[in-house]
Structures are given as C-alpha cells and as structure tokens.
Design a protein around this motif. Structure first.
Motif, PDB file in Angstrom:
ATOM      1  N   TYR A   1       2.070   2.108  -3.505  1.00 28.99           N
ATOM      2  CA  TYR A   1       1.145   2.752  -4.347  1.00 28.99           C
ATOM      3  C   TYR A   1       0.771   3.892  -3.926  1.00 28.99           C
ATOM      4  CZ  TYR A   1      -0.943  -1.511  -6.774  1.00 28.99           C
ATOM      5  OH  TYR A   1      -1.360  -2.762  -7.473  1.00 28.99           O
ATOM      6  N   GLN A   2       1.060   4.279  -2.464  1.00 29.84           N
ATOM      7  CA  GLN A   2       0.770   5.866  -2.496  1.00 29.84           C
ATOM      8  C   GLN A   2       2.682   6.928  -3.082  1.00 29.84           C
ATOM      9  OE1 GLN A   2       0.066   6.292   1.740  1.00 29.84           O
ATOM     10  NE2 GLN A   2      -1.830   5.804   1.261  1.00 29.84           N
ATOM     11  N   GLU A   3       3.390   5.752  -3.196  1.00 35.45           N
ATOM     12  CA  GLU A   3       4.663   6.379  -3.188  1.00 35.45           C
ATOM     13  C   GLU A   3       4.845   6.730  -4.881  1.00 35.45           C
ATOM     14  OE1 GLU A   3       7.866   4.592  -1.677  1.00 35.45           O
ATOM     15  OE2 GLU A   3       7.107   5.320   0.604  1.00 35.45           O
TER      16      GLU A   3
ATOM     17  N   SER B   1      -4.856   3.487 -12.203  1.00 33.80           N
ATOM     18  CA  SER B   1      -4.164   4.221 -13.249  1.00 33.80           C
ATOM     19  C   SER B   1      -5.611   4.345 -13.823  1.00 33.80           C
ATOM     20  CB  SER B   1      -3.100   4.849 -12.754  1.00 33.80           C
ATOM     21  OG  SER B   1      -2.761   6.183 -13.524  1.00 33.80           O
TER      22      SER B   1
ATOM     23  N   GLY C   1       0.945  -1.145  -0.646  1.00 29.27           N
ATOM     24  CA  GLY C   1      -0.366   0.179  -0.021  1.00 29.27           C
ATOM     25  C   GLY C   1       0.462   1.050  -0.005  1.00 29.27           C
ATOM     26  N   GLN C   2       1.984   1.025   0.670  1.00 29.37           N
ATOM     27  CA  GLN C   2       3.157   2.708   0.720  1.00 29.37           C
ATOM     28  C   GLN C   2       3.396   2.758  -0.502  1.00 29.37           C
ATOM     29  OE1 GLN C   2       3.404   4.819   2.862  1.00 29.37           O
ATOM     30  NE2 GLN C   2       4.836   5.969   2.151  1.00 29.37           N
TER      31      GLN C   2
ATOM     32  N   SER D   1      -6.723  -0.165  -0.871  1.00 33.46           N
ATOM     33  CA  SER D   1      -5.196   0.224  -1.365  1.00 33.46           C
ATOM     34  C   SER D   1      -4.584   0.347  -2.491  1.00 33.46           C
ATOM     35  CB  SER D   1      -4.605  -0.112   0.074  1.00 33.46           C
ATOM     36  OG  SER D   1      -3.886  -1.600  -0.455  1.00 33.46           O
ATOM     37  N   SER D   2      -5.182  -0.549  -3.993  1.00 34.60           N
ATOM     38  CA  SER D   2      -4.286  -1.420  -5.241  1.00 34.60           C
ATOM     39  C   SER D   2      -5.429  -0.477  -6.348  1.00 34.60           C
ATOM     40  CB  SER D   2      -4.074  -2.687  -4.764  1.00 34.60           C
ATOM     41  OG  SER D   2      -3.560  -2.962  -3.882  1.00 34.60           O
TER      42      SER D   2
END
Length: 387
Positions: free
Chosen positions: A75-77, A134, A72-73, A130-131
């Motif tokens: 993906y955020q980055e 785009s 999840g982190q 969390s995924s």
C-alpha cells in the motif's frame, strides 16, 4: 587529404560512441525490467506461501501478522489500492494483490468469529490502519489564473472496517480484556473510526433485521445467533464516545487518517447519510454560532466593503461534521433496538443508557418512543402474569 581522413575518423568514432551508448541504455532498461519482474515474482511467491494456514495457533498468528506487513508495504509503495491507468501486465498484478488481500481478510474474520482469537482482532485492526482508500481532493482556493491542484489522499476504508465489525459481532468470547482492547485502542482515539463504526453497526443490524423478518415469515424458530450478534453490536456501540461539539471534530490529530485541509470540494459523501429512515436528522444539530450574524449595521457598509467576497467555508468530509455523527448515532441505535431477539439483559442496559447518552444528543428523541412504550408494556405484562 589528411584533413579528410581525420574528419572521417572522428565521424566513425562519434557513430560508434552513439551506438555503444544506445546499446548500454537498452541493456539497462532490460535489466531494470527483469529485476522488477523478479521482485514481483518473489512477492507473489511470498504471499501465496503466507496465505496457507498453519495448524499451530502461534505460528499461524505470526503468519497473519507477516502478511499484514507485506500488504502494508505494498500500500505504501502504491502497488495495492486505487490508482490510474494500468497496462495489461500491471492490471493482472494488481488483481492478484487485491484478491489475495481479500482472502487474507477472510482468514482474519474467521479466526475472530469462530475462534475468538485476540491476536486476529488486533491484526485485523492493523489491516484497517494500513489499508487506506484513495480519493481525489483539490485545494480550496487556487491562485488566480492557476488551475486547482488535485492530489490523492488516503482515508479510512469503511468497507474493510465493515468486515471487522461483522467479525466482531460474531466473536464467541467477549471478556474484559477484549472489551478494553477494542475500546482503548480502536474506538476511543479516532473520530473517523467512531463515525464509520456507527455506520457499519447500523448496516449489520439492518441485515440482521431482514434475516429475522425472513425467519418469522417462514415460521422458523428463533435463531440464537441473531440475539448474540445484536448483543455484541450494542456492546460495541456503547463504547463509542460521542463528540459533544464541533470543536471535538476539528482536531486533525484525532483521526486515524487525517482529512486533507482546504480541499476544493467534499469529494466523499455517504449514501447512507441521505437515508431518511431515521427521520432525517438535519443540519439543525449544528451549533448556533455557525449561523450567519444578523447585524443591522451591515446595511450601512461602504460599497467597496460590500463588494469584497466572504472567504468560502471549507468543505468537510462527513466524519468531520457533528450533525453526521449524531445522525449515525441515532440510526445505529434505532437499528439495534428494533431487533426483537435482543436479550432482556441488553434491553435493561439500553433503558439505562439511552436517557443519559443518546436522547440528549440526537435531534429527534421522539423516534425512540416506540421502544420505550414496548419496554413499558412488556414489563407490565410480566408483572401481571407474575402477580
């Protein structure tokens, strides 16, 4: 002579300063690259370690949840998920992350389908949340002489949700606690989840139907697993609250991933929506209020008023359209009901559920006539044989 020596000294000092600054700059770049490489190596080592199963169930559940947080982190980055052009090193790193994420989802699916772990059900749902996938969207009406602004926006990844539906269709335990968790936490709050769950239930049911046909053609015995999966799919479908009006879909807070506002085009279209296997439910499902008004006074409009262009209607994603929800609702039910292996108990529940929740919603209820006729005939045959 003194002036010449002073000029020569200042020139040498300037060259030394430039050389020193350049050297320090290159050292800083190398340090940053080494730190980045070290960070990637640490993350790769952590992922490889966390992908190894642990015999103890509680420790293994904690391991999977930690993996969910790590991915999840990422993906955020922006390190995991769709992006632009990459160098060879970056592409290798992204391929490793994508492959590891797929292995992680496979482990979760196995723990749901084989062991029926409640923690795996919730962890997999956290992966869905969390995924995001785009997509590129642009503003609806850019200012004059200004190019449309194109941005990336995160939406629900229906391919990951499909894996969750497939795993849930094979879960061996379906008690009240799991049913309550799936309904209250997953299906009821989010309209995009409802839409793509209906779509994926239809896909899984279609694959079961093909498998069933192959077994019948090869004179194999009836596979009990198909009956169990069909029952699970129907149980999940019955928990989905259908939107009754377009206003139910207009609230951006009712989506797990809120769709962008004022996009220039509807950048996403579901190929399955164009399938007319269910009779091709059309946009006739839309409210009559959406149709243009036929007012005779329009003929008397002044030329200046007539020349004014009507603002363009915002383009909507499929999960924002009531007609698309109704279409997927119909397709999912038709796909399940044509499974001959559906247990009798599920058929009785469907006979009670369809007239109340399905037929009043779909635009072509006659598509369900074959199911009702078959159920009526089989009931008469059972009555005659018992009499």
């Amino acid at each position: 002579c003194l002036y010449y020596l002073l000029s020569l000294f200042l020139s040498s000092l300037g060259n030394w300063t430039i050389t020193t600054a350049t050297t320090l700059f290159h050292k800083k770049i190398m340090t940053t690259q080494e730190a980045s490489l070290s960070s990637e190596e640490q993350t790769a080592h952590q992922i490889q370690k966390l992908l190894k199963p642990i015999p103890d169930d509680r420790a293994d559940a904690a391991r999977l949840d930690e993996l969910r947080r790590v991915f999840g982190q990422l993906y955020q980055e922006g390190e995991l998920g769709p992006g632009g052009a990459f160098s060879a090193t970056e592409q290798t790193w992204k391929t490793f992350l994508t492959t590891s994420h797929a292995k992680f989802r496979t482990q979760l699916s196995q723990r749901i389908a084989v062991q029926g772990q409640r923690t795996a059900v919730r962890t997999f749902w956290g992966v869905v949340a969390s995924s995001p996938k785009s997509c590129l969207v642009g503003n609806q009406q850019p200012p004059k002489k200004t190019a449309a602004v194109v941005k990336r926006h995160g939406l629900l990844d229906e391919s990951i949700l499909l894996q969750w539906v497939q795993a849930m269709s094979r879960i061996p335990i379906w008690d009240k606690s799991i049913q309550h968790m799936v309904q209250v936490e997953f299906l009821e709050p989010f309209r995009d989840v409802q839409y793509y769950t209906m779509m994926n239930i239809g896909k899984v049911a279609e694959s079961l139907y093909k498998k069933q046909q192959q077994q019948q053609e090869s004179d194999q015995g009836q596979d009990e697993s198909i009956a169990a999966q069909a029952e699970r799919l129907m149980q999940m479908l019955m928990m989905i609250p259908m939107a009754s009006t377009q206003q139910d879909l207009d609230n951006p807070q009712s989506y797990l991933f809120a769709p962008p506002k004022d996009q220039q085009e509807g950048p996403m279209d579901d190929s399955d929506d164009n399938d007319s296997s269910d009779g091709g439910e059309s946009s006739d499902d839309e409210d009559d209020d959406d149709a243009p008004n036929d007012d005779s006074d329009d003929d008397n409009e002044s030329p200046n008023k007539a020349q004014k262009q009507k603002p363009a209607e915002p383009h909507l994603f499929p999960m924002q359209q009531l007609s698309r929800h109704r279409r997927q609702w119909s397709k999912a039910w038709l796909a399940i009901l044509r499974l001959s292996s559906l247990p009798q108990s599920s058929l009785k529940r469907a006979l009670q559920f369809l007239p109340q929740k399905v037929l009043p919603v779909v635009s072509r209820p006659l598509l369900f006539a074959d199911f009702f006729m078959t159920a009526y005939t089989s009931h008469n045959d059972e009555t005659d044989s018992s009499g």
